[in-house]
Design a protein around this motif. Structure first.
Motif, PDB file in Angstrom:
ATOM      1  N   LYS A 153       0.864  -1.193   0.000  1.00  0.00           N
ATOM      2  CA  LYS A 153       0.000   0.000   0.000  1.00  0.00           C
ATOM      3  C   LYS A 153       0.890   1.229   0.000  1.00  0.00           C
ATOM      4  N   ASN A 154       0.396   2.277  -0.648  1.00  0.00           N
ATOM      5  CA  ASN A 154       1.170   3.516  -0.647  1.00  0.00           C
ATOM      6  C   ASN A 154       1.303   4.085   0.752  1.00  0.00           C
ATOM      7  N   SER A 155       2.459   4.604   1.039  1.00  0.00           N
ATOM      8  CA  SER A 155       2.648   5.299   2.311  1.00  0.00           C
ATOM      9  C   SER A 155       1.777   6.560   2.317  1.00  0.00           C
ATOM     10  N   PRO A 156       1.193   6.906   3.483  1.00  0.00           N
ATOM     11  CA  PRO A 156       0.399   8.135   3.547  1.00  0.00           C
ATOM     12  C   PRO A 156       1.250   9.386   3.284  1.00  0.00           C
ATOM     13  N   TYR A 157       2.573   9.260   3.318  1.00  0.00           N
ATOM     14  CA  TYR A 157       3.453  10.418   3.110  1.00  0.00           C
ATOM     15  C   TYR A 157       3.941  10.518   1.672  1.00  0.00           C
ATOM     16  N   ARG A 158       3.438   9.634   0.830  1.00  0.00           N
ATOM     17  CA  ARG A 158       3.962   9.514  -0.531  1.00  0.00           C
ATOM     18  C   ARG A 158       3.705  10.765  -1.388  1.00  0.00           C
ATOM     19  N   ASP A 159       2.651  11.496  -1.056  1.00  0.00           N
ATOM     20  CA  ASP A 159       2.288  12.613  -1.928  1.00  0.00           C
ATOM     21  C   ASP A 159       2.720  13.972  -1.393  1.00  0.00           C
ATOM     22  N   ARG A 160       3.643  13.954  -0.474  1.00  0.00           N
ATOM     23  CA  ARG A 160       4.203  15.230  -0.019  1.00  0.00           C
ATOM     24  C   ARG A 160       4.756  16.003  -1.212  1.00  0.00           C
TER      25      ARG A 160
END
Ligand code: ATP
Ligand code: MG
Length: 585
Positions: A153-160
């Protein structure tokens, strides 16, 4: 007369053996033929976290071997990106071991030389939206990663945003965060079938000092990220590594392609400014199988434990599979290179029999080791028909197959030491050595008959013999046949020596097998070393340290490189003359 002992020969066996045709050399030939490369470059990249072992010798002989065969350049590069386990002691021992094997590097580099470049490359990835700072802790990262059957799953911080990532990454470097608080991760594909591509970490925070860069850094690059960039910066054309990195190759290529060093000179300009040569390339990673040998362990962790727990006497204990251990044991550089040639290079994992290694050192030492006489379990034989003050000087060939090795003087007196087990009072059938009333040839002296056995209770303390004076060399009677020939050392001239009889460190073929609850520690061979007092001829005692010889009938030995001196000779047994393990395996 040439009595100089054998020196370690550094001429490369590769020069005299037929052209090698393994798949890696085939690739290199094709790349040179097609003009893809004008000159090849390879590197040997050890991590300085332990001593080199025989497995490393395979990688060293491959990298430096192809360099020599194809007119290429080979670097020695310390892959020093994991400072907590690294030490300058290892940095030094690795250099000395590579040189001992007979190789020299074009340049000595450290991955840590490139820390600034790695950092600039990471900032570029961030600016390009290809890396992000992640706040998940190690356990969460594991959870998010998925497994072989499930995508991650994508890390929640991926879209910084790139700005936020840059700011955080710079603050990571500045030391604002504690170990493990954040990582920098490549943004690749959490759904990839190759777990190495699921947004792998490329930087971690470690507040530890580094053996080369001291306290300059508190963030350190991960191996997969640093290795490919190091290769590219050094202009490596063929990056040869072991098979466990096969699954990492897509990441290796991803980094090279996305960082694009060739297109962004400012990334490495600081290296040029600091005097480093760079010749940026797009290296190709090629994997080959690791060396595995039975009757030994090769993991650095286990070798380290053997040393720190006192189960052996240090990294260079002659029973260790380390290069410095094998060296002290009497293995020659040529024998190691012969071994590397003999096992070859392929992608097939296999287990090499320890006897192959022993066979290589026997072959090399049979050809090069001078012959000497020693008696390691002595009993005295008095030749009664020689006068009390009898003394003679015999001349023995130093090598039976090599006249150029010359001859040496071997003194003889009325009393000689012979091996205790070359005499039997009650011999079994087929025993061809000395027995009461029987005859044997004393090597180079003549035929001796045993005329008396002197005992103290049950113990045999001395033998009396009679020399057939007509059987001395050069006389007609010397042609007379007797079944056995034994070696001896003049008791008057023999020098007392310490002989260390080494054998394999483990008693079982696979000491790594812990399936039945036992570990390699349970399989240590209690007879892996036996230290005995022996008598050696003067021309053995006077040899310089680290000279390889054959003690006739006993095996190949080396004068210990640290403890031996003419006044206090110490010999290590390298290997027996024949394979004594074969039937037991
Ligand atoms: P560790 O993981 O315990 O540090 P390592 O085997 O990775 O051990 P390195 O110092 O990283 O040790 O190895 C340097 C080079 O030697 C690498 O390219 C590695 O692939 C190679 N090498 C290590 N062990 C063997 C082996 N048994 N056979 C062939 N090559 C080896
Ligand atoms: Mg390693």
């Amino acid at each position: 007369m040439n009595t100089s002992p054998m020196n370690h020969d550094v001429s490369h066996i590769a020069d005299t053996t037929p052209e090698k045709t393994d798949f890696i050399r085939q690739i290199i030939r094709d790349d040179l033929a097609s003009g893809k490369h004008r000159q090849i470059r390879t590197r040997f990249p050890p991590e300085p976290n332990g001593y080199l072992h025989i497995g490393h010798a395979k990688a060293i002989c491959l990298n430096f071997g192809v360099g020599a065969e194809f007119g290429g350049r080979v670097n020695l590069r310390f892959d020093d990106t994991n400072p907590s386990k690294e030490d300058i002691e290892y940095v030094e021992s690795i250099q000395s071991d590579v040189k001992w094997l007979g190789f020299d590097w074009a340049e000595l580099r450290h991955a840590s030389d490139y820390f600034e470049t790695f950092y600039l490359c990471a900032e570029k990835l961030i600016r390009d939206g290809k890396a992000f700072v992640c706040d998940l802790n190690a356990e969460q990262v594991r959870e998010y990663r998925g497994n072989l059957n499930e995508p991650g799953k994508n890390s929640p911080y991926r879209d910084r945003s790139a700005e936020e990532n840059l700011d955080l990454f710079r603050r990571m470097r500045a030391g604002e965060f504690e170990d493990g608080a954040r990582t920098l991760r490549a943004k690749i594909d959490m759904g990839s079938g190759n777990i190495n591509l699921r947004d792998p970490a490329i930087y971690r925070i470690r507040h530890v000092s580094h053996q080369n860069t001291g306290d300059a850094w508190c963030i350190y690059p991960m191996y997969d990220y640093a290795h490919c960039i190091s290769d590219a910066l050094e202009g490596i054309t063929h990056s040869l590594c072991t098979l466990e990195f096969e699954d990492h190759r897509p990441l290796y290529d991803w980094c090279i392609d996305n960082i694009d060093l060739a297109g962004h000179a400012p990334l490495w300009q600081n290296l040029v400014d600091r005097g480093f040569k760079t010749d940026v390339s797009k290296p190709r990673q090629i994997e080959f199988s690791r060396l595995n040998i039975n009757f030994t362990v090769m993991s650095k962790r286990k070798l380290m434990a053997l040393v720190t727990d006192g189960l052996v006497k240090g990294w260079d204990d002659p029973r260790m599979p380390t290069l410095c251990g094998l060296r002290r044991r009497g293995y020659t550089p040529a024998s190691m290179r012969l071994f590397a040639d003999r096992i070859g290079i392929s992608k097939q994992n296999s287990l090499i029999d320890f006897s192959v290694l022993e066979g290589c050192v026997r072959e090399d030492l049979d050809a090069k080791g001078q012959r000497r006489l020693a008696v390691i379990d002595p009993i005295k034989l008095v030749i009664k028909n020689l006068p009390e003050d009898f003394s003679d000087t015999l001349h023995f060939s130093n090598h039976p197959k090599d006249e150029s090795a010359g001859k040496r003087e071997v003194p003889l007196s009325r009393e000689v030491w012979i091996e205790r087990d070359d005499f039997m009072e009650v011999p079994p059938k087929g025993f061809h050595r000395l027995v009461p009333g029987g005859e044997v040839r004393l090597r180079g002296v003549g035929i001796v008959k045993c005329i008396d056995v002197i005992k103290n209770g049950d113990d045999i303390v001395q033998l009396h013999g009679e020399l057939d004076l007509d059987s001395r060399p050069g006389l007609p009677g010397s042609e007379r046949k007797v079944k056995g020939t034994i070696h001896w050392v003049s008791a008057k001239h023999g020098v007392e020596a310490e002989v260390r009889l080494y054998d394999r460190l483990f008693t079982v073929a696979n000491p790594d097998d812990d399936s039945d609850g036992k570990t390699y520690r349970d399989y240590l061979n209690p007879d892996s070393v036996r230290i005995v007092k022996a008598y050696v001829e003067p021309a053995a005692a006077s040899l310089p340290a680290e000279t390889n010889i054959q003690f006739e009938r006993l095996g190949y030995f080396v004068t210990d490189r640290l403890d031996h001196s003419a006044g206090k000779p110490v010999f290590n047994r390298t290997v027996t003359l024949r394979d004594v393990w074969a039937k037991g395996v």
